[in-house]
Every structure is written in structure tokens, then in C-alpha cells.
Design a protein around this motif. Structure first.
Motif, short mmCIF file in Angstrom:
data_model
loop_
_atom_site.label_atom_id
_atom_site.label_comp_id
_atom_site.label_asym_id
_atom_site.label_seq_id
_atom_site.Cartn_x
_atom_site.Cartn_y
_atom_site.Cartn_z
N LEU A 78 0.83 -1.20 0.00
CA LEU A 78 0.00 0.00 0.00
C LEU A 78 0.86 1.25 0.00
N GLN A 79 0.37 2.26 -0.71
CA GLN A 79 1.01 3.57 -0.76
C GLN A 79 -0.04 4.61 -0.39
N TRP A 80 0.36 5.59 0.40
CA TRP A 80 -0.57 6.64 0.80
C TRP A 80 0.18 7.91 1.09
N GLN A 81 -0.58 9.00 1.15
CA GLN A 81 0.01 10.29 1.47
C GLN A 81 0.41 10.33 2.93
N ALA A 82 1.47 11.06 3.22
CA ALA A 82 2.00 11.13 4.58
C ALA A 82 0.97 11.65 5.58
N ALA A 83 0.01 12.42 5.12
CA ALA A 83 -0.98 13.02 6.03
C ALA A 83 -2.08 12.05 6.46
N MET A 84 -2.03 10.83 6.00
CA MET A 84 -3.07 9.84 6.33
C MET A 84 -3.16 9.66 7.85
N LYS A 85 -4.37 9.74 8.38
CA LYS A 85 -4.61 9.54 9.81
C LYS A 85 -5.02 8.08 10.03
N TRP A 86 -4.18 7.31 10.69
CA TRP A 86 -4.42 5.88 10.85
C TRP A 86 -5.07 5.59 12.19
N THR A 87 -6.37 5.74 12.27
CA THR A 87 -7.10 5.26 13.44
C THR A 87 -7.28 3.74 13.27
N HIS A 88 -7.66 3.05 14.33
CA HIS A 88 -7.85 1.60 14.20
C HIS A 88 -8.96 1.28 13.19
N ASP A 89 -9.95 2.15 13.06
CA ASP A 89 -11.02 1.91 12.08
C ASP A 89 -10.49 2.00 10.65
N PHE A 90 -9.65 3.00 10.37
CA PHE A 90 -9.07 3.12 9.03
C PHE A 90 -8.07 2.00 8.76
N LEU A 91 -7.35 1.55 9.78
CA LEU A 91 -6.45 0.41 9.59
C LEU A 91 -7.24 -0.84 9.22
N ASP A 92 -8.35 -1.07 9.91
CA ASP A 92 -9.19 -2.23 9.59
C ASP A 92 -9.76 -2.11 8.17
N ALA A 93 -10.20 -0.91 7.78
CA ALA A 93 -10.72 -0.71 6.43
C ALA A 93 -9.62 -0.91 5.39
N ALA A 94 -8.40 -0.47 5.70
CA ALA A 94 -7.29 -0.61 4.75
C ALA A 94 -6.93 -2.08 4.54
N VAL A 95 -6.87 -2.86 5.61
CA VAL A 95 -6.54 -4.27 5.42
C VAL A 95 -7.69 -5.00 4.73
N ALA A 96 -8.92 -4.54 4.96
CA ALA A 96 -10.05 -5.11 4.22
C ALA A 96 -9.88 -4.82 2.72
N ALA A 97 -9.42 -3.62 2.39
CA ALA A 97 -9.17 -3.29 0.98
C ALA A 97 -8.07 -4.17 0.40
N VAL A 98 -7.05 -4.50 1.19
CA VAL A 98 -5.99 -5.41 0.74
C VAL A 98 -6.58 -6.78 0.43
N VAL A 99 -7.47 -7.27 1.29
CA VAL A 99 -8.12 -8.56 1.06
C VAL A 99 -8.95 -8.50 -0.23
N ALA A 100 -9.69 -7.41 -0.42
CA ALA A 100 -10.48 -7.25 -1.65
C ALA A 100 -9.56 -7.21 -2.87
N ARG A 101 -8.46 -6.49 -2.75
CA ARG A 101 -7.50 -6.41 -3.86
C ARG A 101 -6.97 -7.79 -4.21
#
Length: 190
Positions: free
Chosen positions: A162-185
Motif C-alpha cells: 500500500l502507498q498513501w500520502q503522509a498526512a493519512m490519519k491511521w485510526t484503528h477503524d481506518f487500519l481495519d478498512a485498509a486491510v479489508a481493501a488489501v483482502v479485496a485487492r
């Protein structure tokens, strides 16, 4: 909206945390939405987008009630929850059987699943903790809300490409959504 190839959704009772990846593994979407606006979000996506939802898809009649190899807690579980557990990833909850009131976040999840189905999107169920454990070489993770747990998960997402902008705010909810996106990918690519 940039073209999203894979969308991960962390479902709460009143909010959805969305992370979308483009075909180059860049975070193309990262936002919070009310469940009531999810049909609009689906309308913005391309028809080939895969959606991974961190919530059960529906309540079912129990099929494992007489399975004495399961702990009593998991006997009313859905087959998907039992199969995942038998692979070493037991969920902390089981989806209540038909006729038993589900918690608010699950009720929201059921609505999100229905909207995804109606839209024609390819939707899959994901359990983020299991996904992070599979990505982790040691299979060990600190609690997701701890500073160490956040750091570990960010490193695992980087290692997953995964690549993202440095300003990304990684709350636990966004981390869970991001790994879900990895699974979908990964599901999308076979």
C-alpha cells in the motif's frame, strides 16, 4: 473520485470507515460516511470494484449446534465463522442466529451487504484481525488501539504494497478498512 479497484469497509453502528485502493495500490479514497450515504458511494464506484466488508452478511439458522468439537460459544456460529476459526482465527463474537436481535453494528452491516448486492458489486466478508495476523510474519500483534499495535499494522500495510500520502490519519477503524481493501485487492487478483 479516483478509480477504486478495491474498497475496504469497517462497519460501525452509525459510521462507515472506507479505504479504497486504485490499481497501483495507492489509497485513492479514505473517508468516513454515514450508512445512509453508502448507496451514493456505491454509485461512484466502477462496476469491477471488489468490496470487502468487516461485518457478517446475514443471520442464519444454526448448523453446528450438535458439533461437540466446538466450544459452546461457537456452536450457533455461521459456517464462515466456524471455518475461519478452524484455520486459527476465532472471532470474538458470533453472529446471532435468526430470531435473535443482532448488535447495532451488525444490523448496519446487514444493510451495507444488501446495498452492495443490489448494486452488483462483488462483495466479500473480511475479519481484519485475521488478515493482519496472516500478513504478520510472527502472527503476533499488539492490541490494535495501542501505539505499538498501530505501528505494526502500518508496517504490515506497507509490506503489502500500500502507498498513501503522509498526512493519512491511521485510526484503528481506518487500519481495519485498509486491510479489508488489501483482502479485496488480493481476492480480485485471484
Amino acid at each position: 473520485m479516483e478509480q477504486v479497484a478495491a474498497l475496504g469497509i469497517d462497519v460501525g453502528a452509525t459510521l462507515l470507515y472506507l479505504v479504497g485502493l486504485d490499481s497501483a495500490n495507492r489509497v485513492a479514497l479514505s473517508r468516513v460516511e454515514a450508512p445512509s450515504s453508502f448507496s451514493r458511494v456505491l454509485g461512484e464506484l466502477q462496476s469491477g470494484t471488489w468490496v470487502a466488508i468487516d461485518a457478517p452478511d446475514e443471520q442464519q439458522n444454526p448448523r453446528h449446534l450438535s458439533d461437540e468439537t466446538l466450544a459452546p460459544k461457537f456452536r450457533p456460529a455461521r459456517c464462515a465463522e466456524v471455518a475461519l476459526g478452524r484455520r486459527g482465527h476465532w472471532v470474538p463474537w458470533v453472529t446471532p442466529v435468526l430470531g435473535i436481535e443482532a448488535p447495532g453494528w451488525m444490523l448496519t452491516g446487514f444493510r451495507i451487504w444488501q446495498m452492495a448486492r443490489v448494486s452488483g458489486m462483488r462483495a466479500i466478508e473480511v475479519y481484519p484481525h485475521a488478515a493482519f495476523r496472516v500478513l504478520s510474519p510472527s502472527n503476533a500483534l499488539a492490541k490494535k488501539q495501542s501505539p505499538e499495535g498501530v505501528r505494526q499494522r502500518i508496517e504490515l500495510l506497507k509490506a503489502a504494497g500500500l502507498q498513501w500520502q503522509a498526512a493519512m490519519k491511521w485510526t484503528h477503524d481506518f487500519l481495519d478498512a485498509a486491510v479489508a481493501a488489501v483482502v479485496a485487492r488480493d481476492a480480485r487478483s485471484g
